[in-house]
Write an enzyme that holds these catalytic residues in place. Structure first.
Site, PDB file in Angstrom:
ATOM      1  N   HIS A   4       1.051  -1.399  -0.369  1.00  0.00           N
ATOM      2  CA  HIS A   4       0.322  -0.185   0.267  1.00  0.00           C
ATOM      3  C   HIS A   4       0.787   1.577   0.228  1.00  0.00           C
ATOM      4  O   HIS A   4       2.572   1.411   0.250  1.00  0.00           O
ATOM      5  CB  HIS A   4      -0.906  -0.125   1.631  1.00  0.00           C
ATOM      6  CG  HIS A   4      -0.216   0.100   2.094  1.00  0.00           C
ATOM      7  ND1 HIS A   4       0.225   1.317   3.311  1.00  0.00           N
ATOM      8  CD2 HIS A   4       0.149  -1.205   3.621  1.00  0.00           C
ATOM      9  CE1 HIS A   4       0.924   1.299   4.562  1.00  0.00           C
ATOM     10  NE2 HIS A   4       0.998  -0.415   4.034  1.00  0.00           N
ATOM     11  N   ARG A  13      -5.954   0.883   4.107  1.00  0.00           N
ATOM     12  CA  ARG A  13      -5.209   1.517   2.779  1.00  0.00           C
ATOM     13  C   ARG A  13      -4.640   0.484   2.316  1.00  0.00           C
ATOM     14  O   ARG A  13      -4.639   1.299   0.653  1.00  0.00           O
ATOM     15  CB  ARG A  13      -3.522   1.847   4.162  1.00  0.00           C
ATOM     16  CG  ARG A  13      -3.297   1.186   4.614  1.00  0.00           C
ATOM     17  CD  ARG A  13      -1.982   0.828   6.078  1.00  0.00           C
ATOM     18  NE  ARG A  13      -1.563  -0.514   6.769  1.00  0.00           N
ATOM     19  CZ  ARG A  13      -1.817  -0.799   7.389  1.00  0.00           C
ATOM     20  NH1 ARG A  13      -3.038  -0.131   8.444  1.00  0.00           N
ATOM     21  NH2 ARG A  13      -1.376  -0.945   8.146  1.00  0.00           N
ATOM     22  N   GLU A  73      -1.198  -6.873   7.978  1.00  0.00           N
ATOM     23  CA  GLU A  73      -0.783  -6.292   8.075  1.00  0.00           C
ATOM     24  C   GLU A  73       0.389  -6.819   9.598  1.00  0.00           C
ATOM     25  O   GLU A  73      -0.936  -7.967  10.387  1.00  0.00           O
ATOM     26  CB  GLU A  73      -0.059  -4.555   8.245  1.00  0.00           C
ATOM     27  CG  GLU A  73       1.196  -4.666   9.538  1.00  0.00           C
ATOM     28  CD  GLU A  73       2.422  -5.127   8.360  1.00  0.00           C
ATOM     29  OE1 GLU A  73       2.184  -6.435   8.322  1.00  0.00           O
ATOM     30  OE2 GLU A  73       3.059  -4.420   7.302  1.00  0.00           O
ATOM     31  N   HIS A  83       0.652  -6.105   2.707  1.00  0.00           N
ATOM     32  CA  HIS A  83       1.507  -4.733   3.894  1.00  0.00           C
ATOM     33  C   HIS A  83       2.660  -5.491   3.622  1.00  0.00           C
ATOM     34  O   HIS A  83       3.050  -6.449   2.797  1.00  0.00           O
ATOM     35  CB  HIS A  83       0.618  -5.134   4.857  1.00  0.00           C
ATOM     36  CG  HIS A  83      -0.614  -4.495   4.848  1.00  0.00           C
ATOM     37  ND1 HIS A  83      -0.911  -3.058   5.037  1.00  0.00           N
ATOM     38  CD2 HIS A  83      -1.883  -5.135   4.551  1.00  0.00           C
ATOM     39  CE1 HIS A  83      -2.358  -2.795   5.355  1.00  0.00           C
ATOM     40  NE2 HIS A  83      -3.069  -4.205   4.688  1.00  0.00           N
ATOM     41  N   GLY A  84       3.317  -4.934   3.980  1.00  0.00           N
ATOM     42  CA  GLY A  84       4.960  -5.460   4.226  1.00  0.00           C
ATOM     43  C   GLY A  84       5.029  -6.055   4.648  1.00  0.00           C
ATOM     44  O   GLY A  84       5.940  -7.367   4.085  1.00  0.00           O
TER      45      GLY A  84
END
Length: 343
Positions: free
Chosen positions: A98, A147, A201, A271-272
Site C-alpha cells: 500500500h 490503506r 499487516e 502490507h510489508g
C-alpha cells in the site's frame, strides 16, 4: 516519483546456496537478497470489516473470466467467455504494498489499526497503477484494511482496460444478495475484489500507535529491532513474522494460487509483512533471507506463474514503462491488443 521513495528492494539473483537442489528444480536458481538504496535491475535472463486480526469472514466463490493473457483483451461486446476457452499456460501475479499511510507519515507502529493513505500515498498508488496499466488483471485480493483497499482501487483507475474493481461482500447471504449485478455485460467489465484479514499487516500488539523512535529510546534500539526484524520473536502480545507468514501463505496457497492455475491474472494489494511472507514462499527464501527483505510503499512487483513455477520479472526502476518490467511474449501481445483497441 515512486522510484525515489524506494528505500531498498529485492536485488539481483546470486547463486550462494550451492547445495540446495530444490532451487535448480524450480527453474529460478539459487539467490540471496541483495539490498540496494535507490533501485534495482531486472534479471533479463528470467525474461467485510470486523475483528481483522483474530478472525476472518467466510468468502464465497468469486468467478472471473478464464482466458489467456493475449485473449483477455476484447472489445466489450465480445468479452463473454466460455468454459471451453483454453486456459493460459502463463499468468501474471502483481504484488503491491500500500501507499504511504497517515501513520507511516507520523512514524507510528500501525499493524492492524485501520489507517487511510496520505496525499503522498494516494499519489504512490496512482503511480503504481500507471506502471501496471498494460498488465492483465482478472482478480484483486486485498487485506481487510483501508490503506490496501485504497491502493488497489486507485491503481486500477490507471489501467488501460478500464474495468471497474468491485469489492465482493460475502459476509452474509443478505450482503451477497444486495450487491448482486443483473447485467452480464457490466459483470464482464468488472474485476472482483476479495478482501481477506489473512492478508493484513502483522499485528504489532502493544506497539501499535507508539512512535517508533520513542519506543526505541524507551526499550532500546536492539530490543525494538529484534521485535521488528526477527523472524520468530513477536512484540509484546503481537505477531512475529513467522506467525504472520502462517496465515498469509496458507491463504495464498488455498485461495489465490488456484486462481493462477486456472488462468486468472491476479493483483494483491497488501502490507510489508504479509507480502514479505508471500514472497518468501514464491522465491523460496530462508528465514534469514526474508528478514533482510524490504518493500517500499507503492512499488509493484511482477511474477509470472508458468508450469507450476513462479518467475520474478522485476520492479520499477524508472518512470518509463520500458524500464519497469521485462515483458514476456504474451504480455507484449496483451499490450499490443490494448494499443489496437485504442487506435
Amino acid at each position: 516519483m515512486a522510484a525515489t521513495t524506494m528505500h531498498s528492494a529485492i536485488g539481483s539473483v546470486q547463486a550462494h546456496r550451492a547445495q540446495i537442489s530444490s532451487s535448480s528444480q524450480n527453474g529460478m536458481g539459487s539467490f540471496s537478497v541483495k539490498m540496494v538504496s535507490k533501485c534495482f535491475g531486472i534479471d533479463m535472463r528470467l525474461l467485510g470489516r470486523g475483528n481483522y486480526c483474530s478472525r476472518g469472514l467466510k468468502l464465497g466463490g468469486v468467478h472471473a473470466s478464464t482466458s489467456s493473457i493475449a485473449d483477455s483483451v476484447q472489445a466489450p461486446s465480445n468479452s463473454k467467455t466460455t468454459d471451453s476457452q483454453k486456459k493460459s499456460n502463463e499468468t501474471a501475479l502483481i504484488l503491491i504494498r500500500h501507499g504511504e499511510s497517515l501513520w507511516n507519515e507520523k512514524n507510528l507502529f500501525t499493524g492492524c489499526v485501520d489507517v487511510p493513505l496520505t496525499k503522498k500515498g494516494v499519489e504512490e498508488a496512482i503511480e503504481a497503477g500507471k506502471r501496471i496499466s498494460n498488465i492483465p488483471v482478472d482478480m484483486i485480493y486485498t487485506s481487510a484494511l483501508i490503506r490496501a483497499q485504497m491502493t488497489a482501487m486507485l491503481a486500477m483507475t490507471q489501467h488501460r482496460r478500464k474495468k471497474v474493481p468491485i469489492i465482493m461482500h460475502n459476509e452474509s447471504e443478505q450482503a451477497k444478495t444486495w450487491s448482486q449485478m443483473y447485467s452480464e455485460e457490466t459483470q464482464n467489465q468488472s474485476i472482483p475484489v476479495v478482501t481477506a484479514w489473512q492478508l493484513n499487516e502483522r499485528m504489532y500488539g502493544e506497539l501499535q500507535g507508539l512512535n517508533k523512535q520513542e519506543t526505541a529510546d524507551k526499550f532500546g534500539k536492539e530490543k525494538v529491532h529484534e521485535w521488528r526484524r526477527s523472524y520468530d520473536i513477536p512484540p509484546p502480545n503481537g505477531e512475529s513474522l513467522e506467525m504472520c507468514a502462517e496465515r498469509a501463505v496458507a491463504y495464498f496457497k488455498e485461495h489465490i494460487e488456484p486462481q493462477l492455475v486456472n488462468g486468472k491474472h491476479v493483483m494483491i494489494a497488501a502490507h510489508g509483512n504479509s507480502l514479505r511472507s508471500i514472497i518468501m514462499y514464491l522465491d523460496k527464501l530462508t528465514s534469514q533471507e526474508v528478514i533482510s527483505l524490504e518493500l517500499s510503499t507503492g512499488i509493484p512487483m511482477l511474477y509470472i506463474f508458468k508450469e507450476g513455477k513462479f518467475i520474478r520479472r522485476g520492479s520499477p526502476v524508472a518512470p518509463s514503462e520500458a524500464s519497469v518490467y521485462a515483458y514476456t511474449r504474451t504480455l507484449a501481445q496483451y499490450r499490443q491488443k490494448l494499443d489496437e483497441m485504442v487506435n
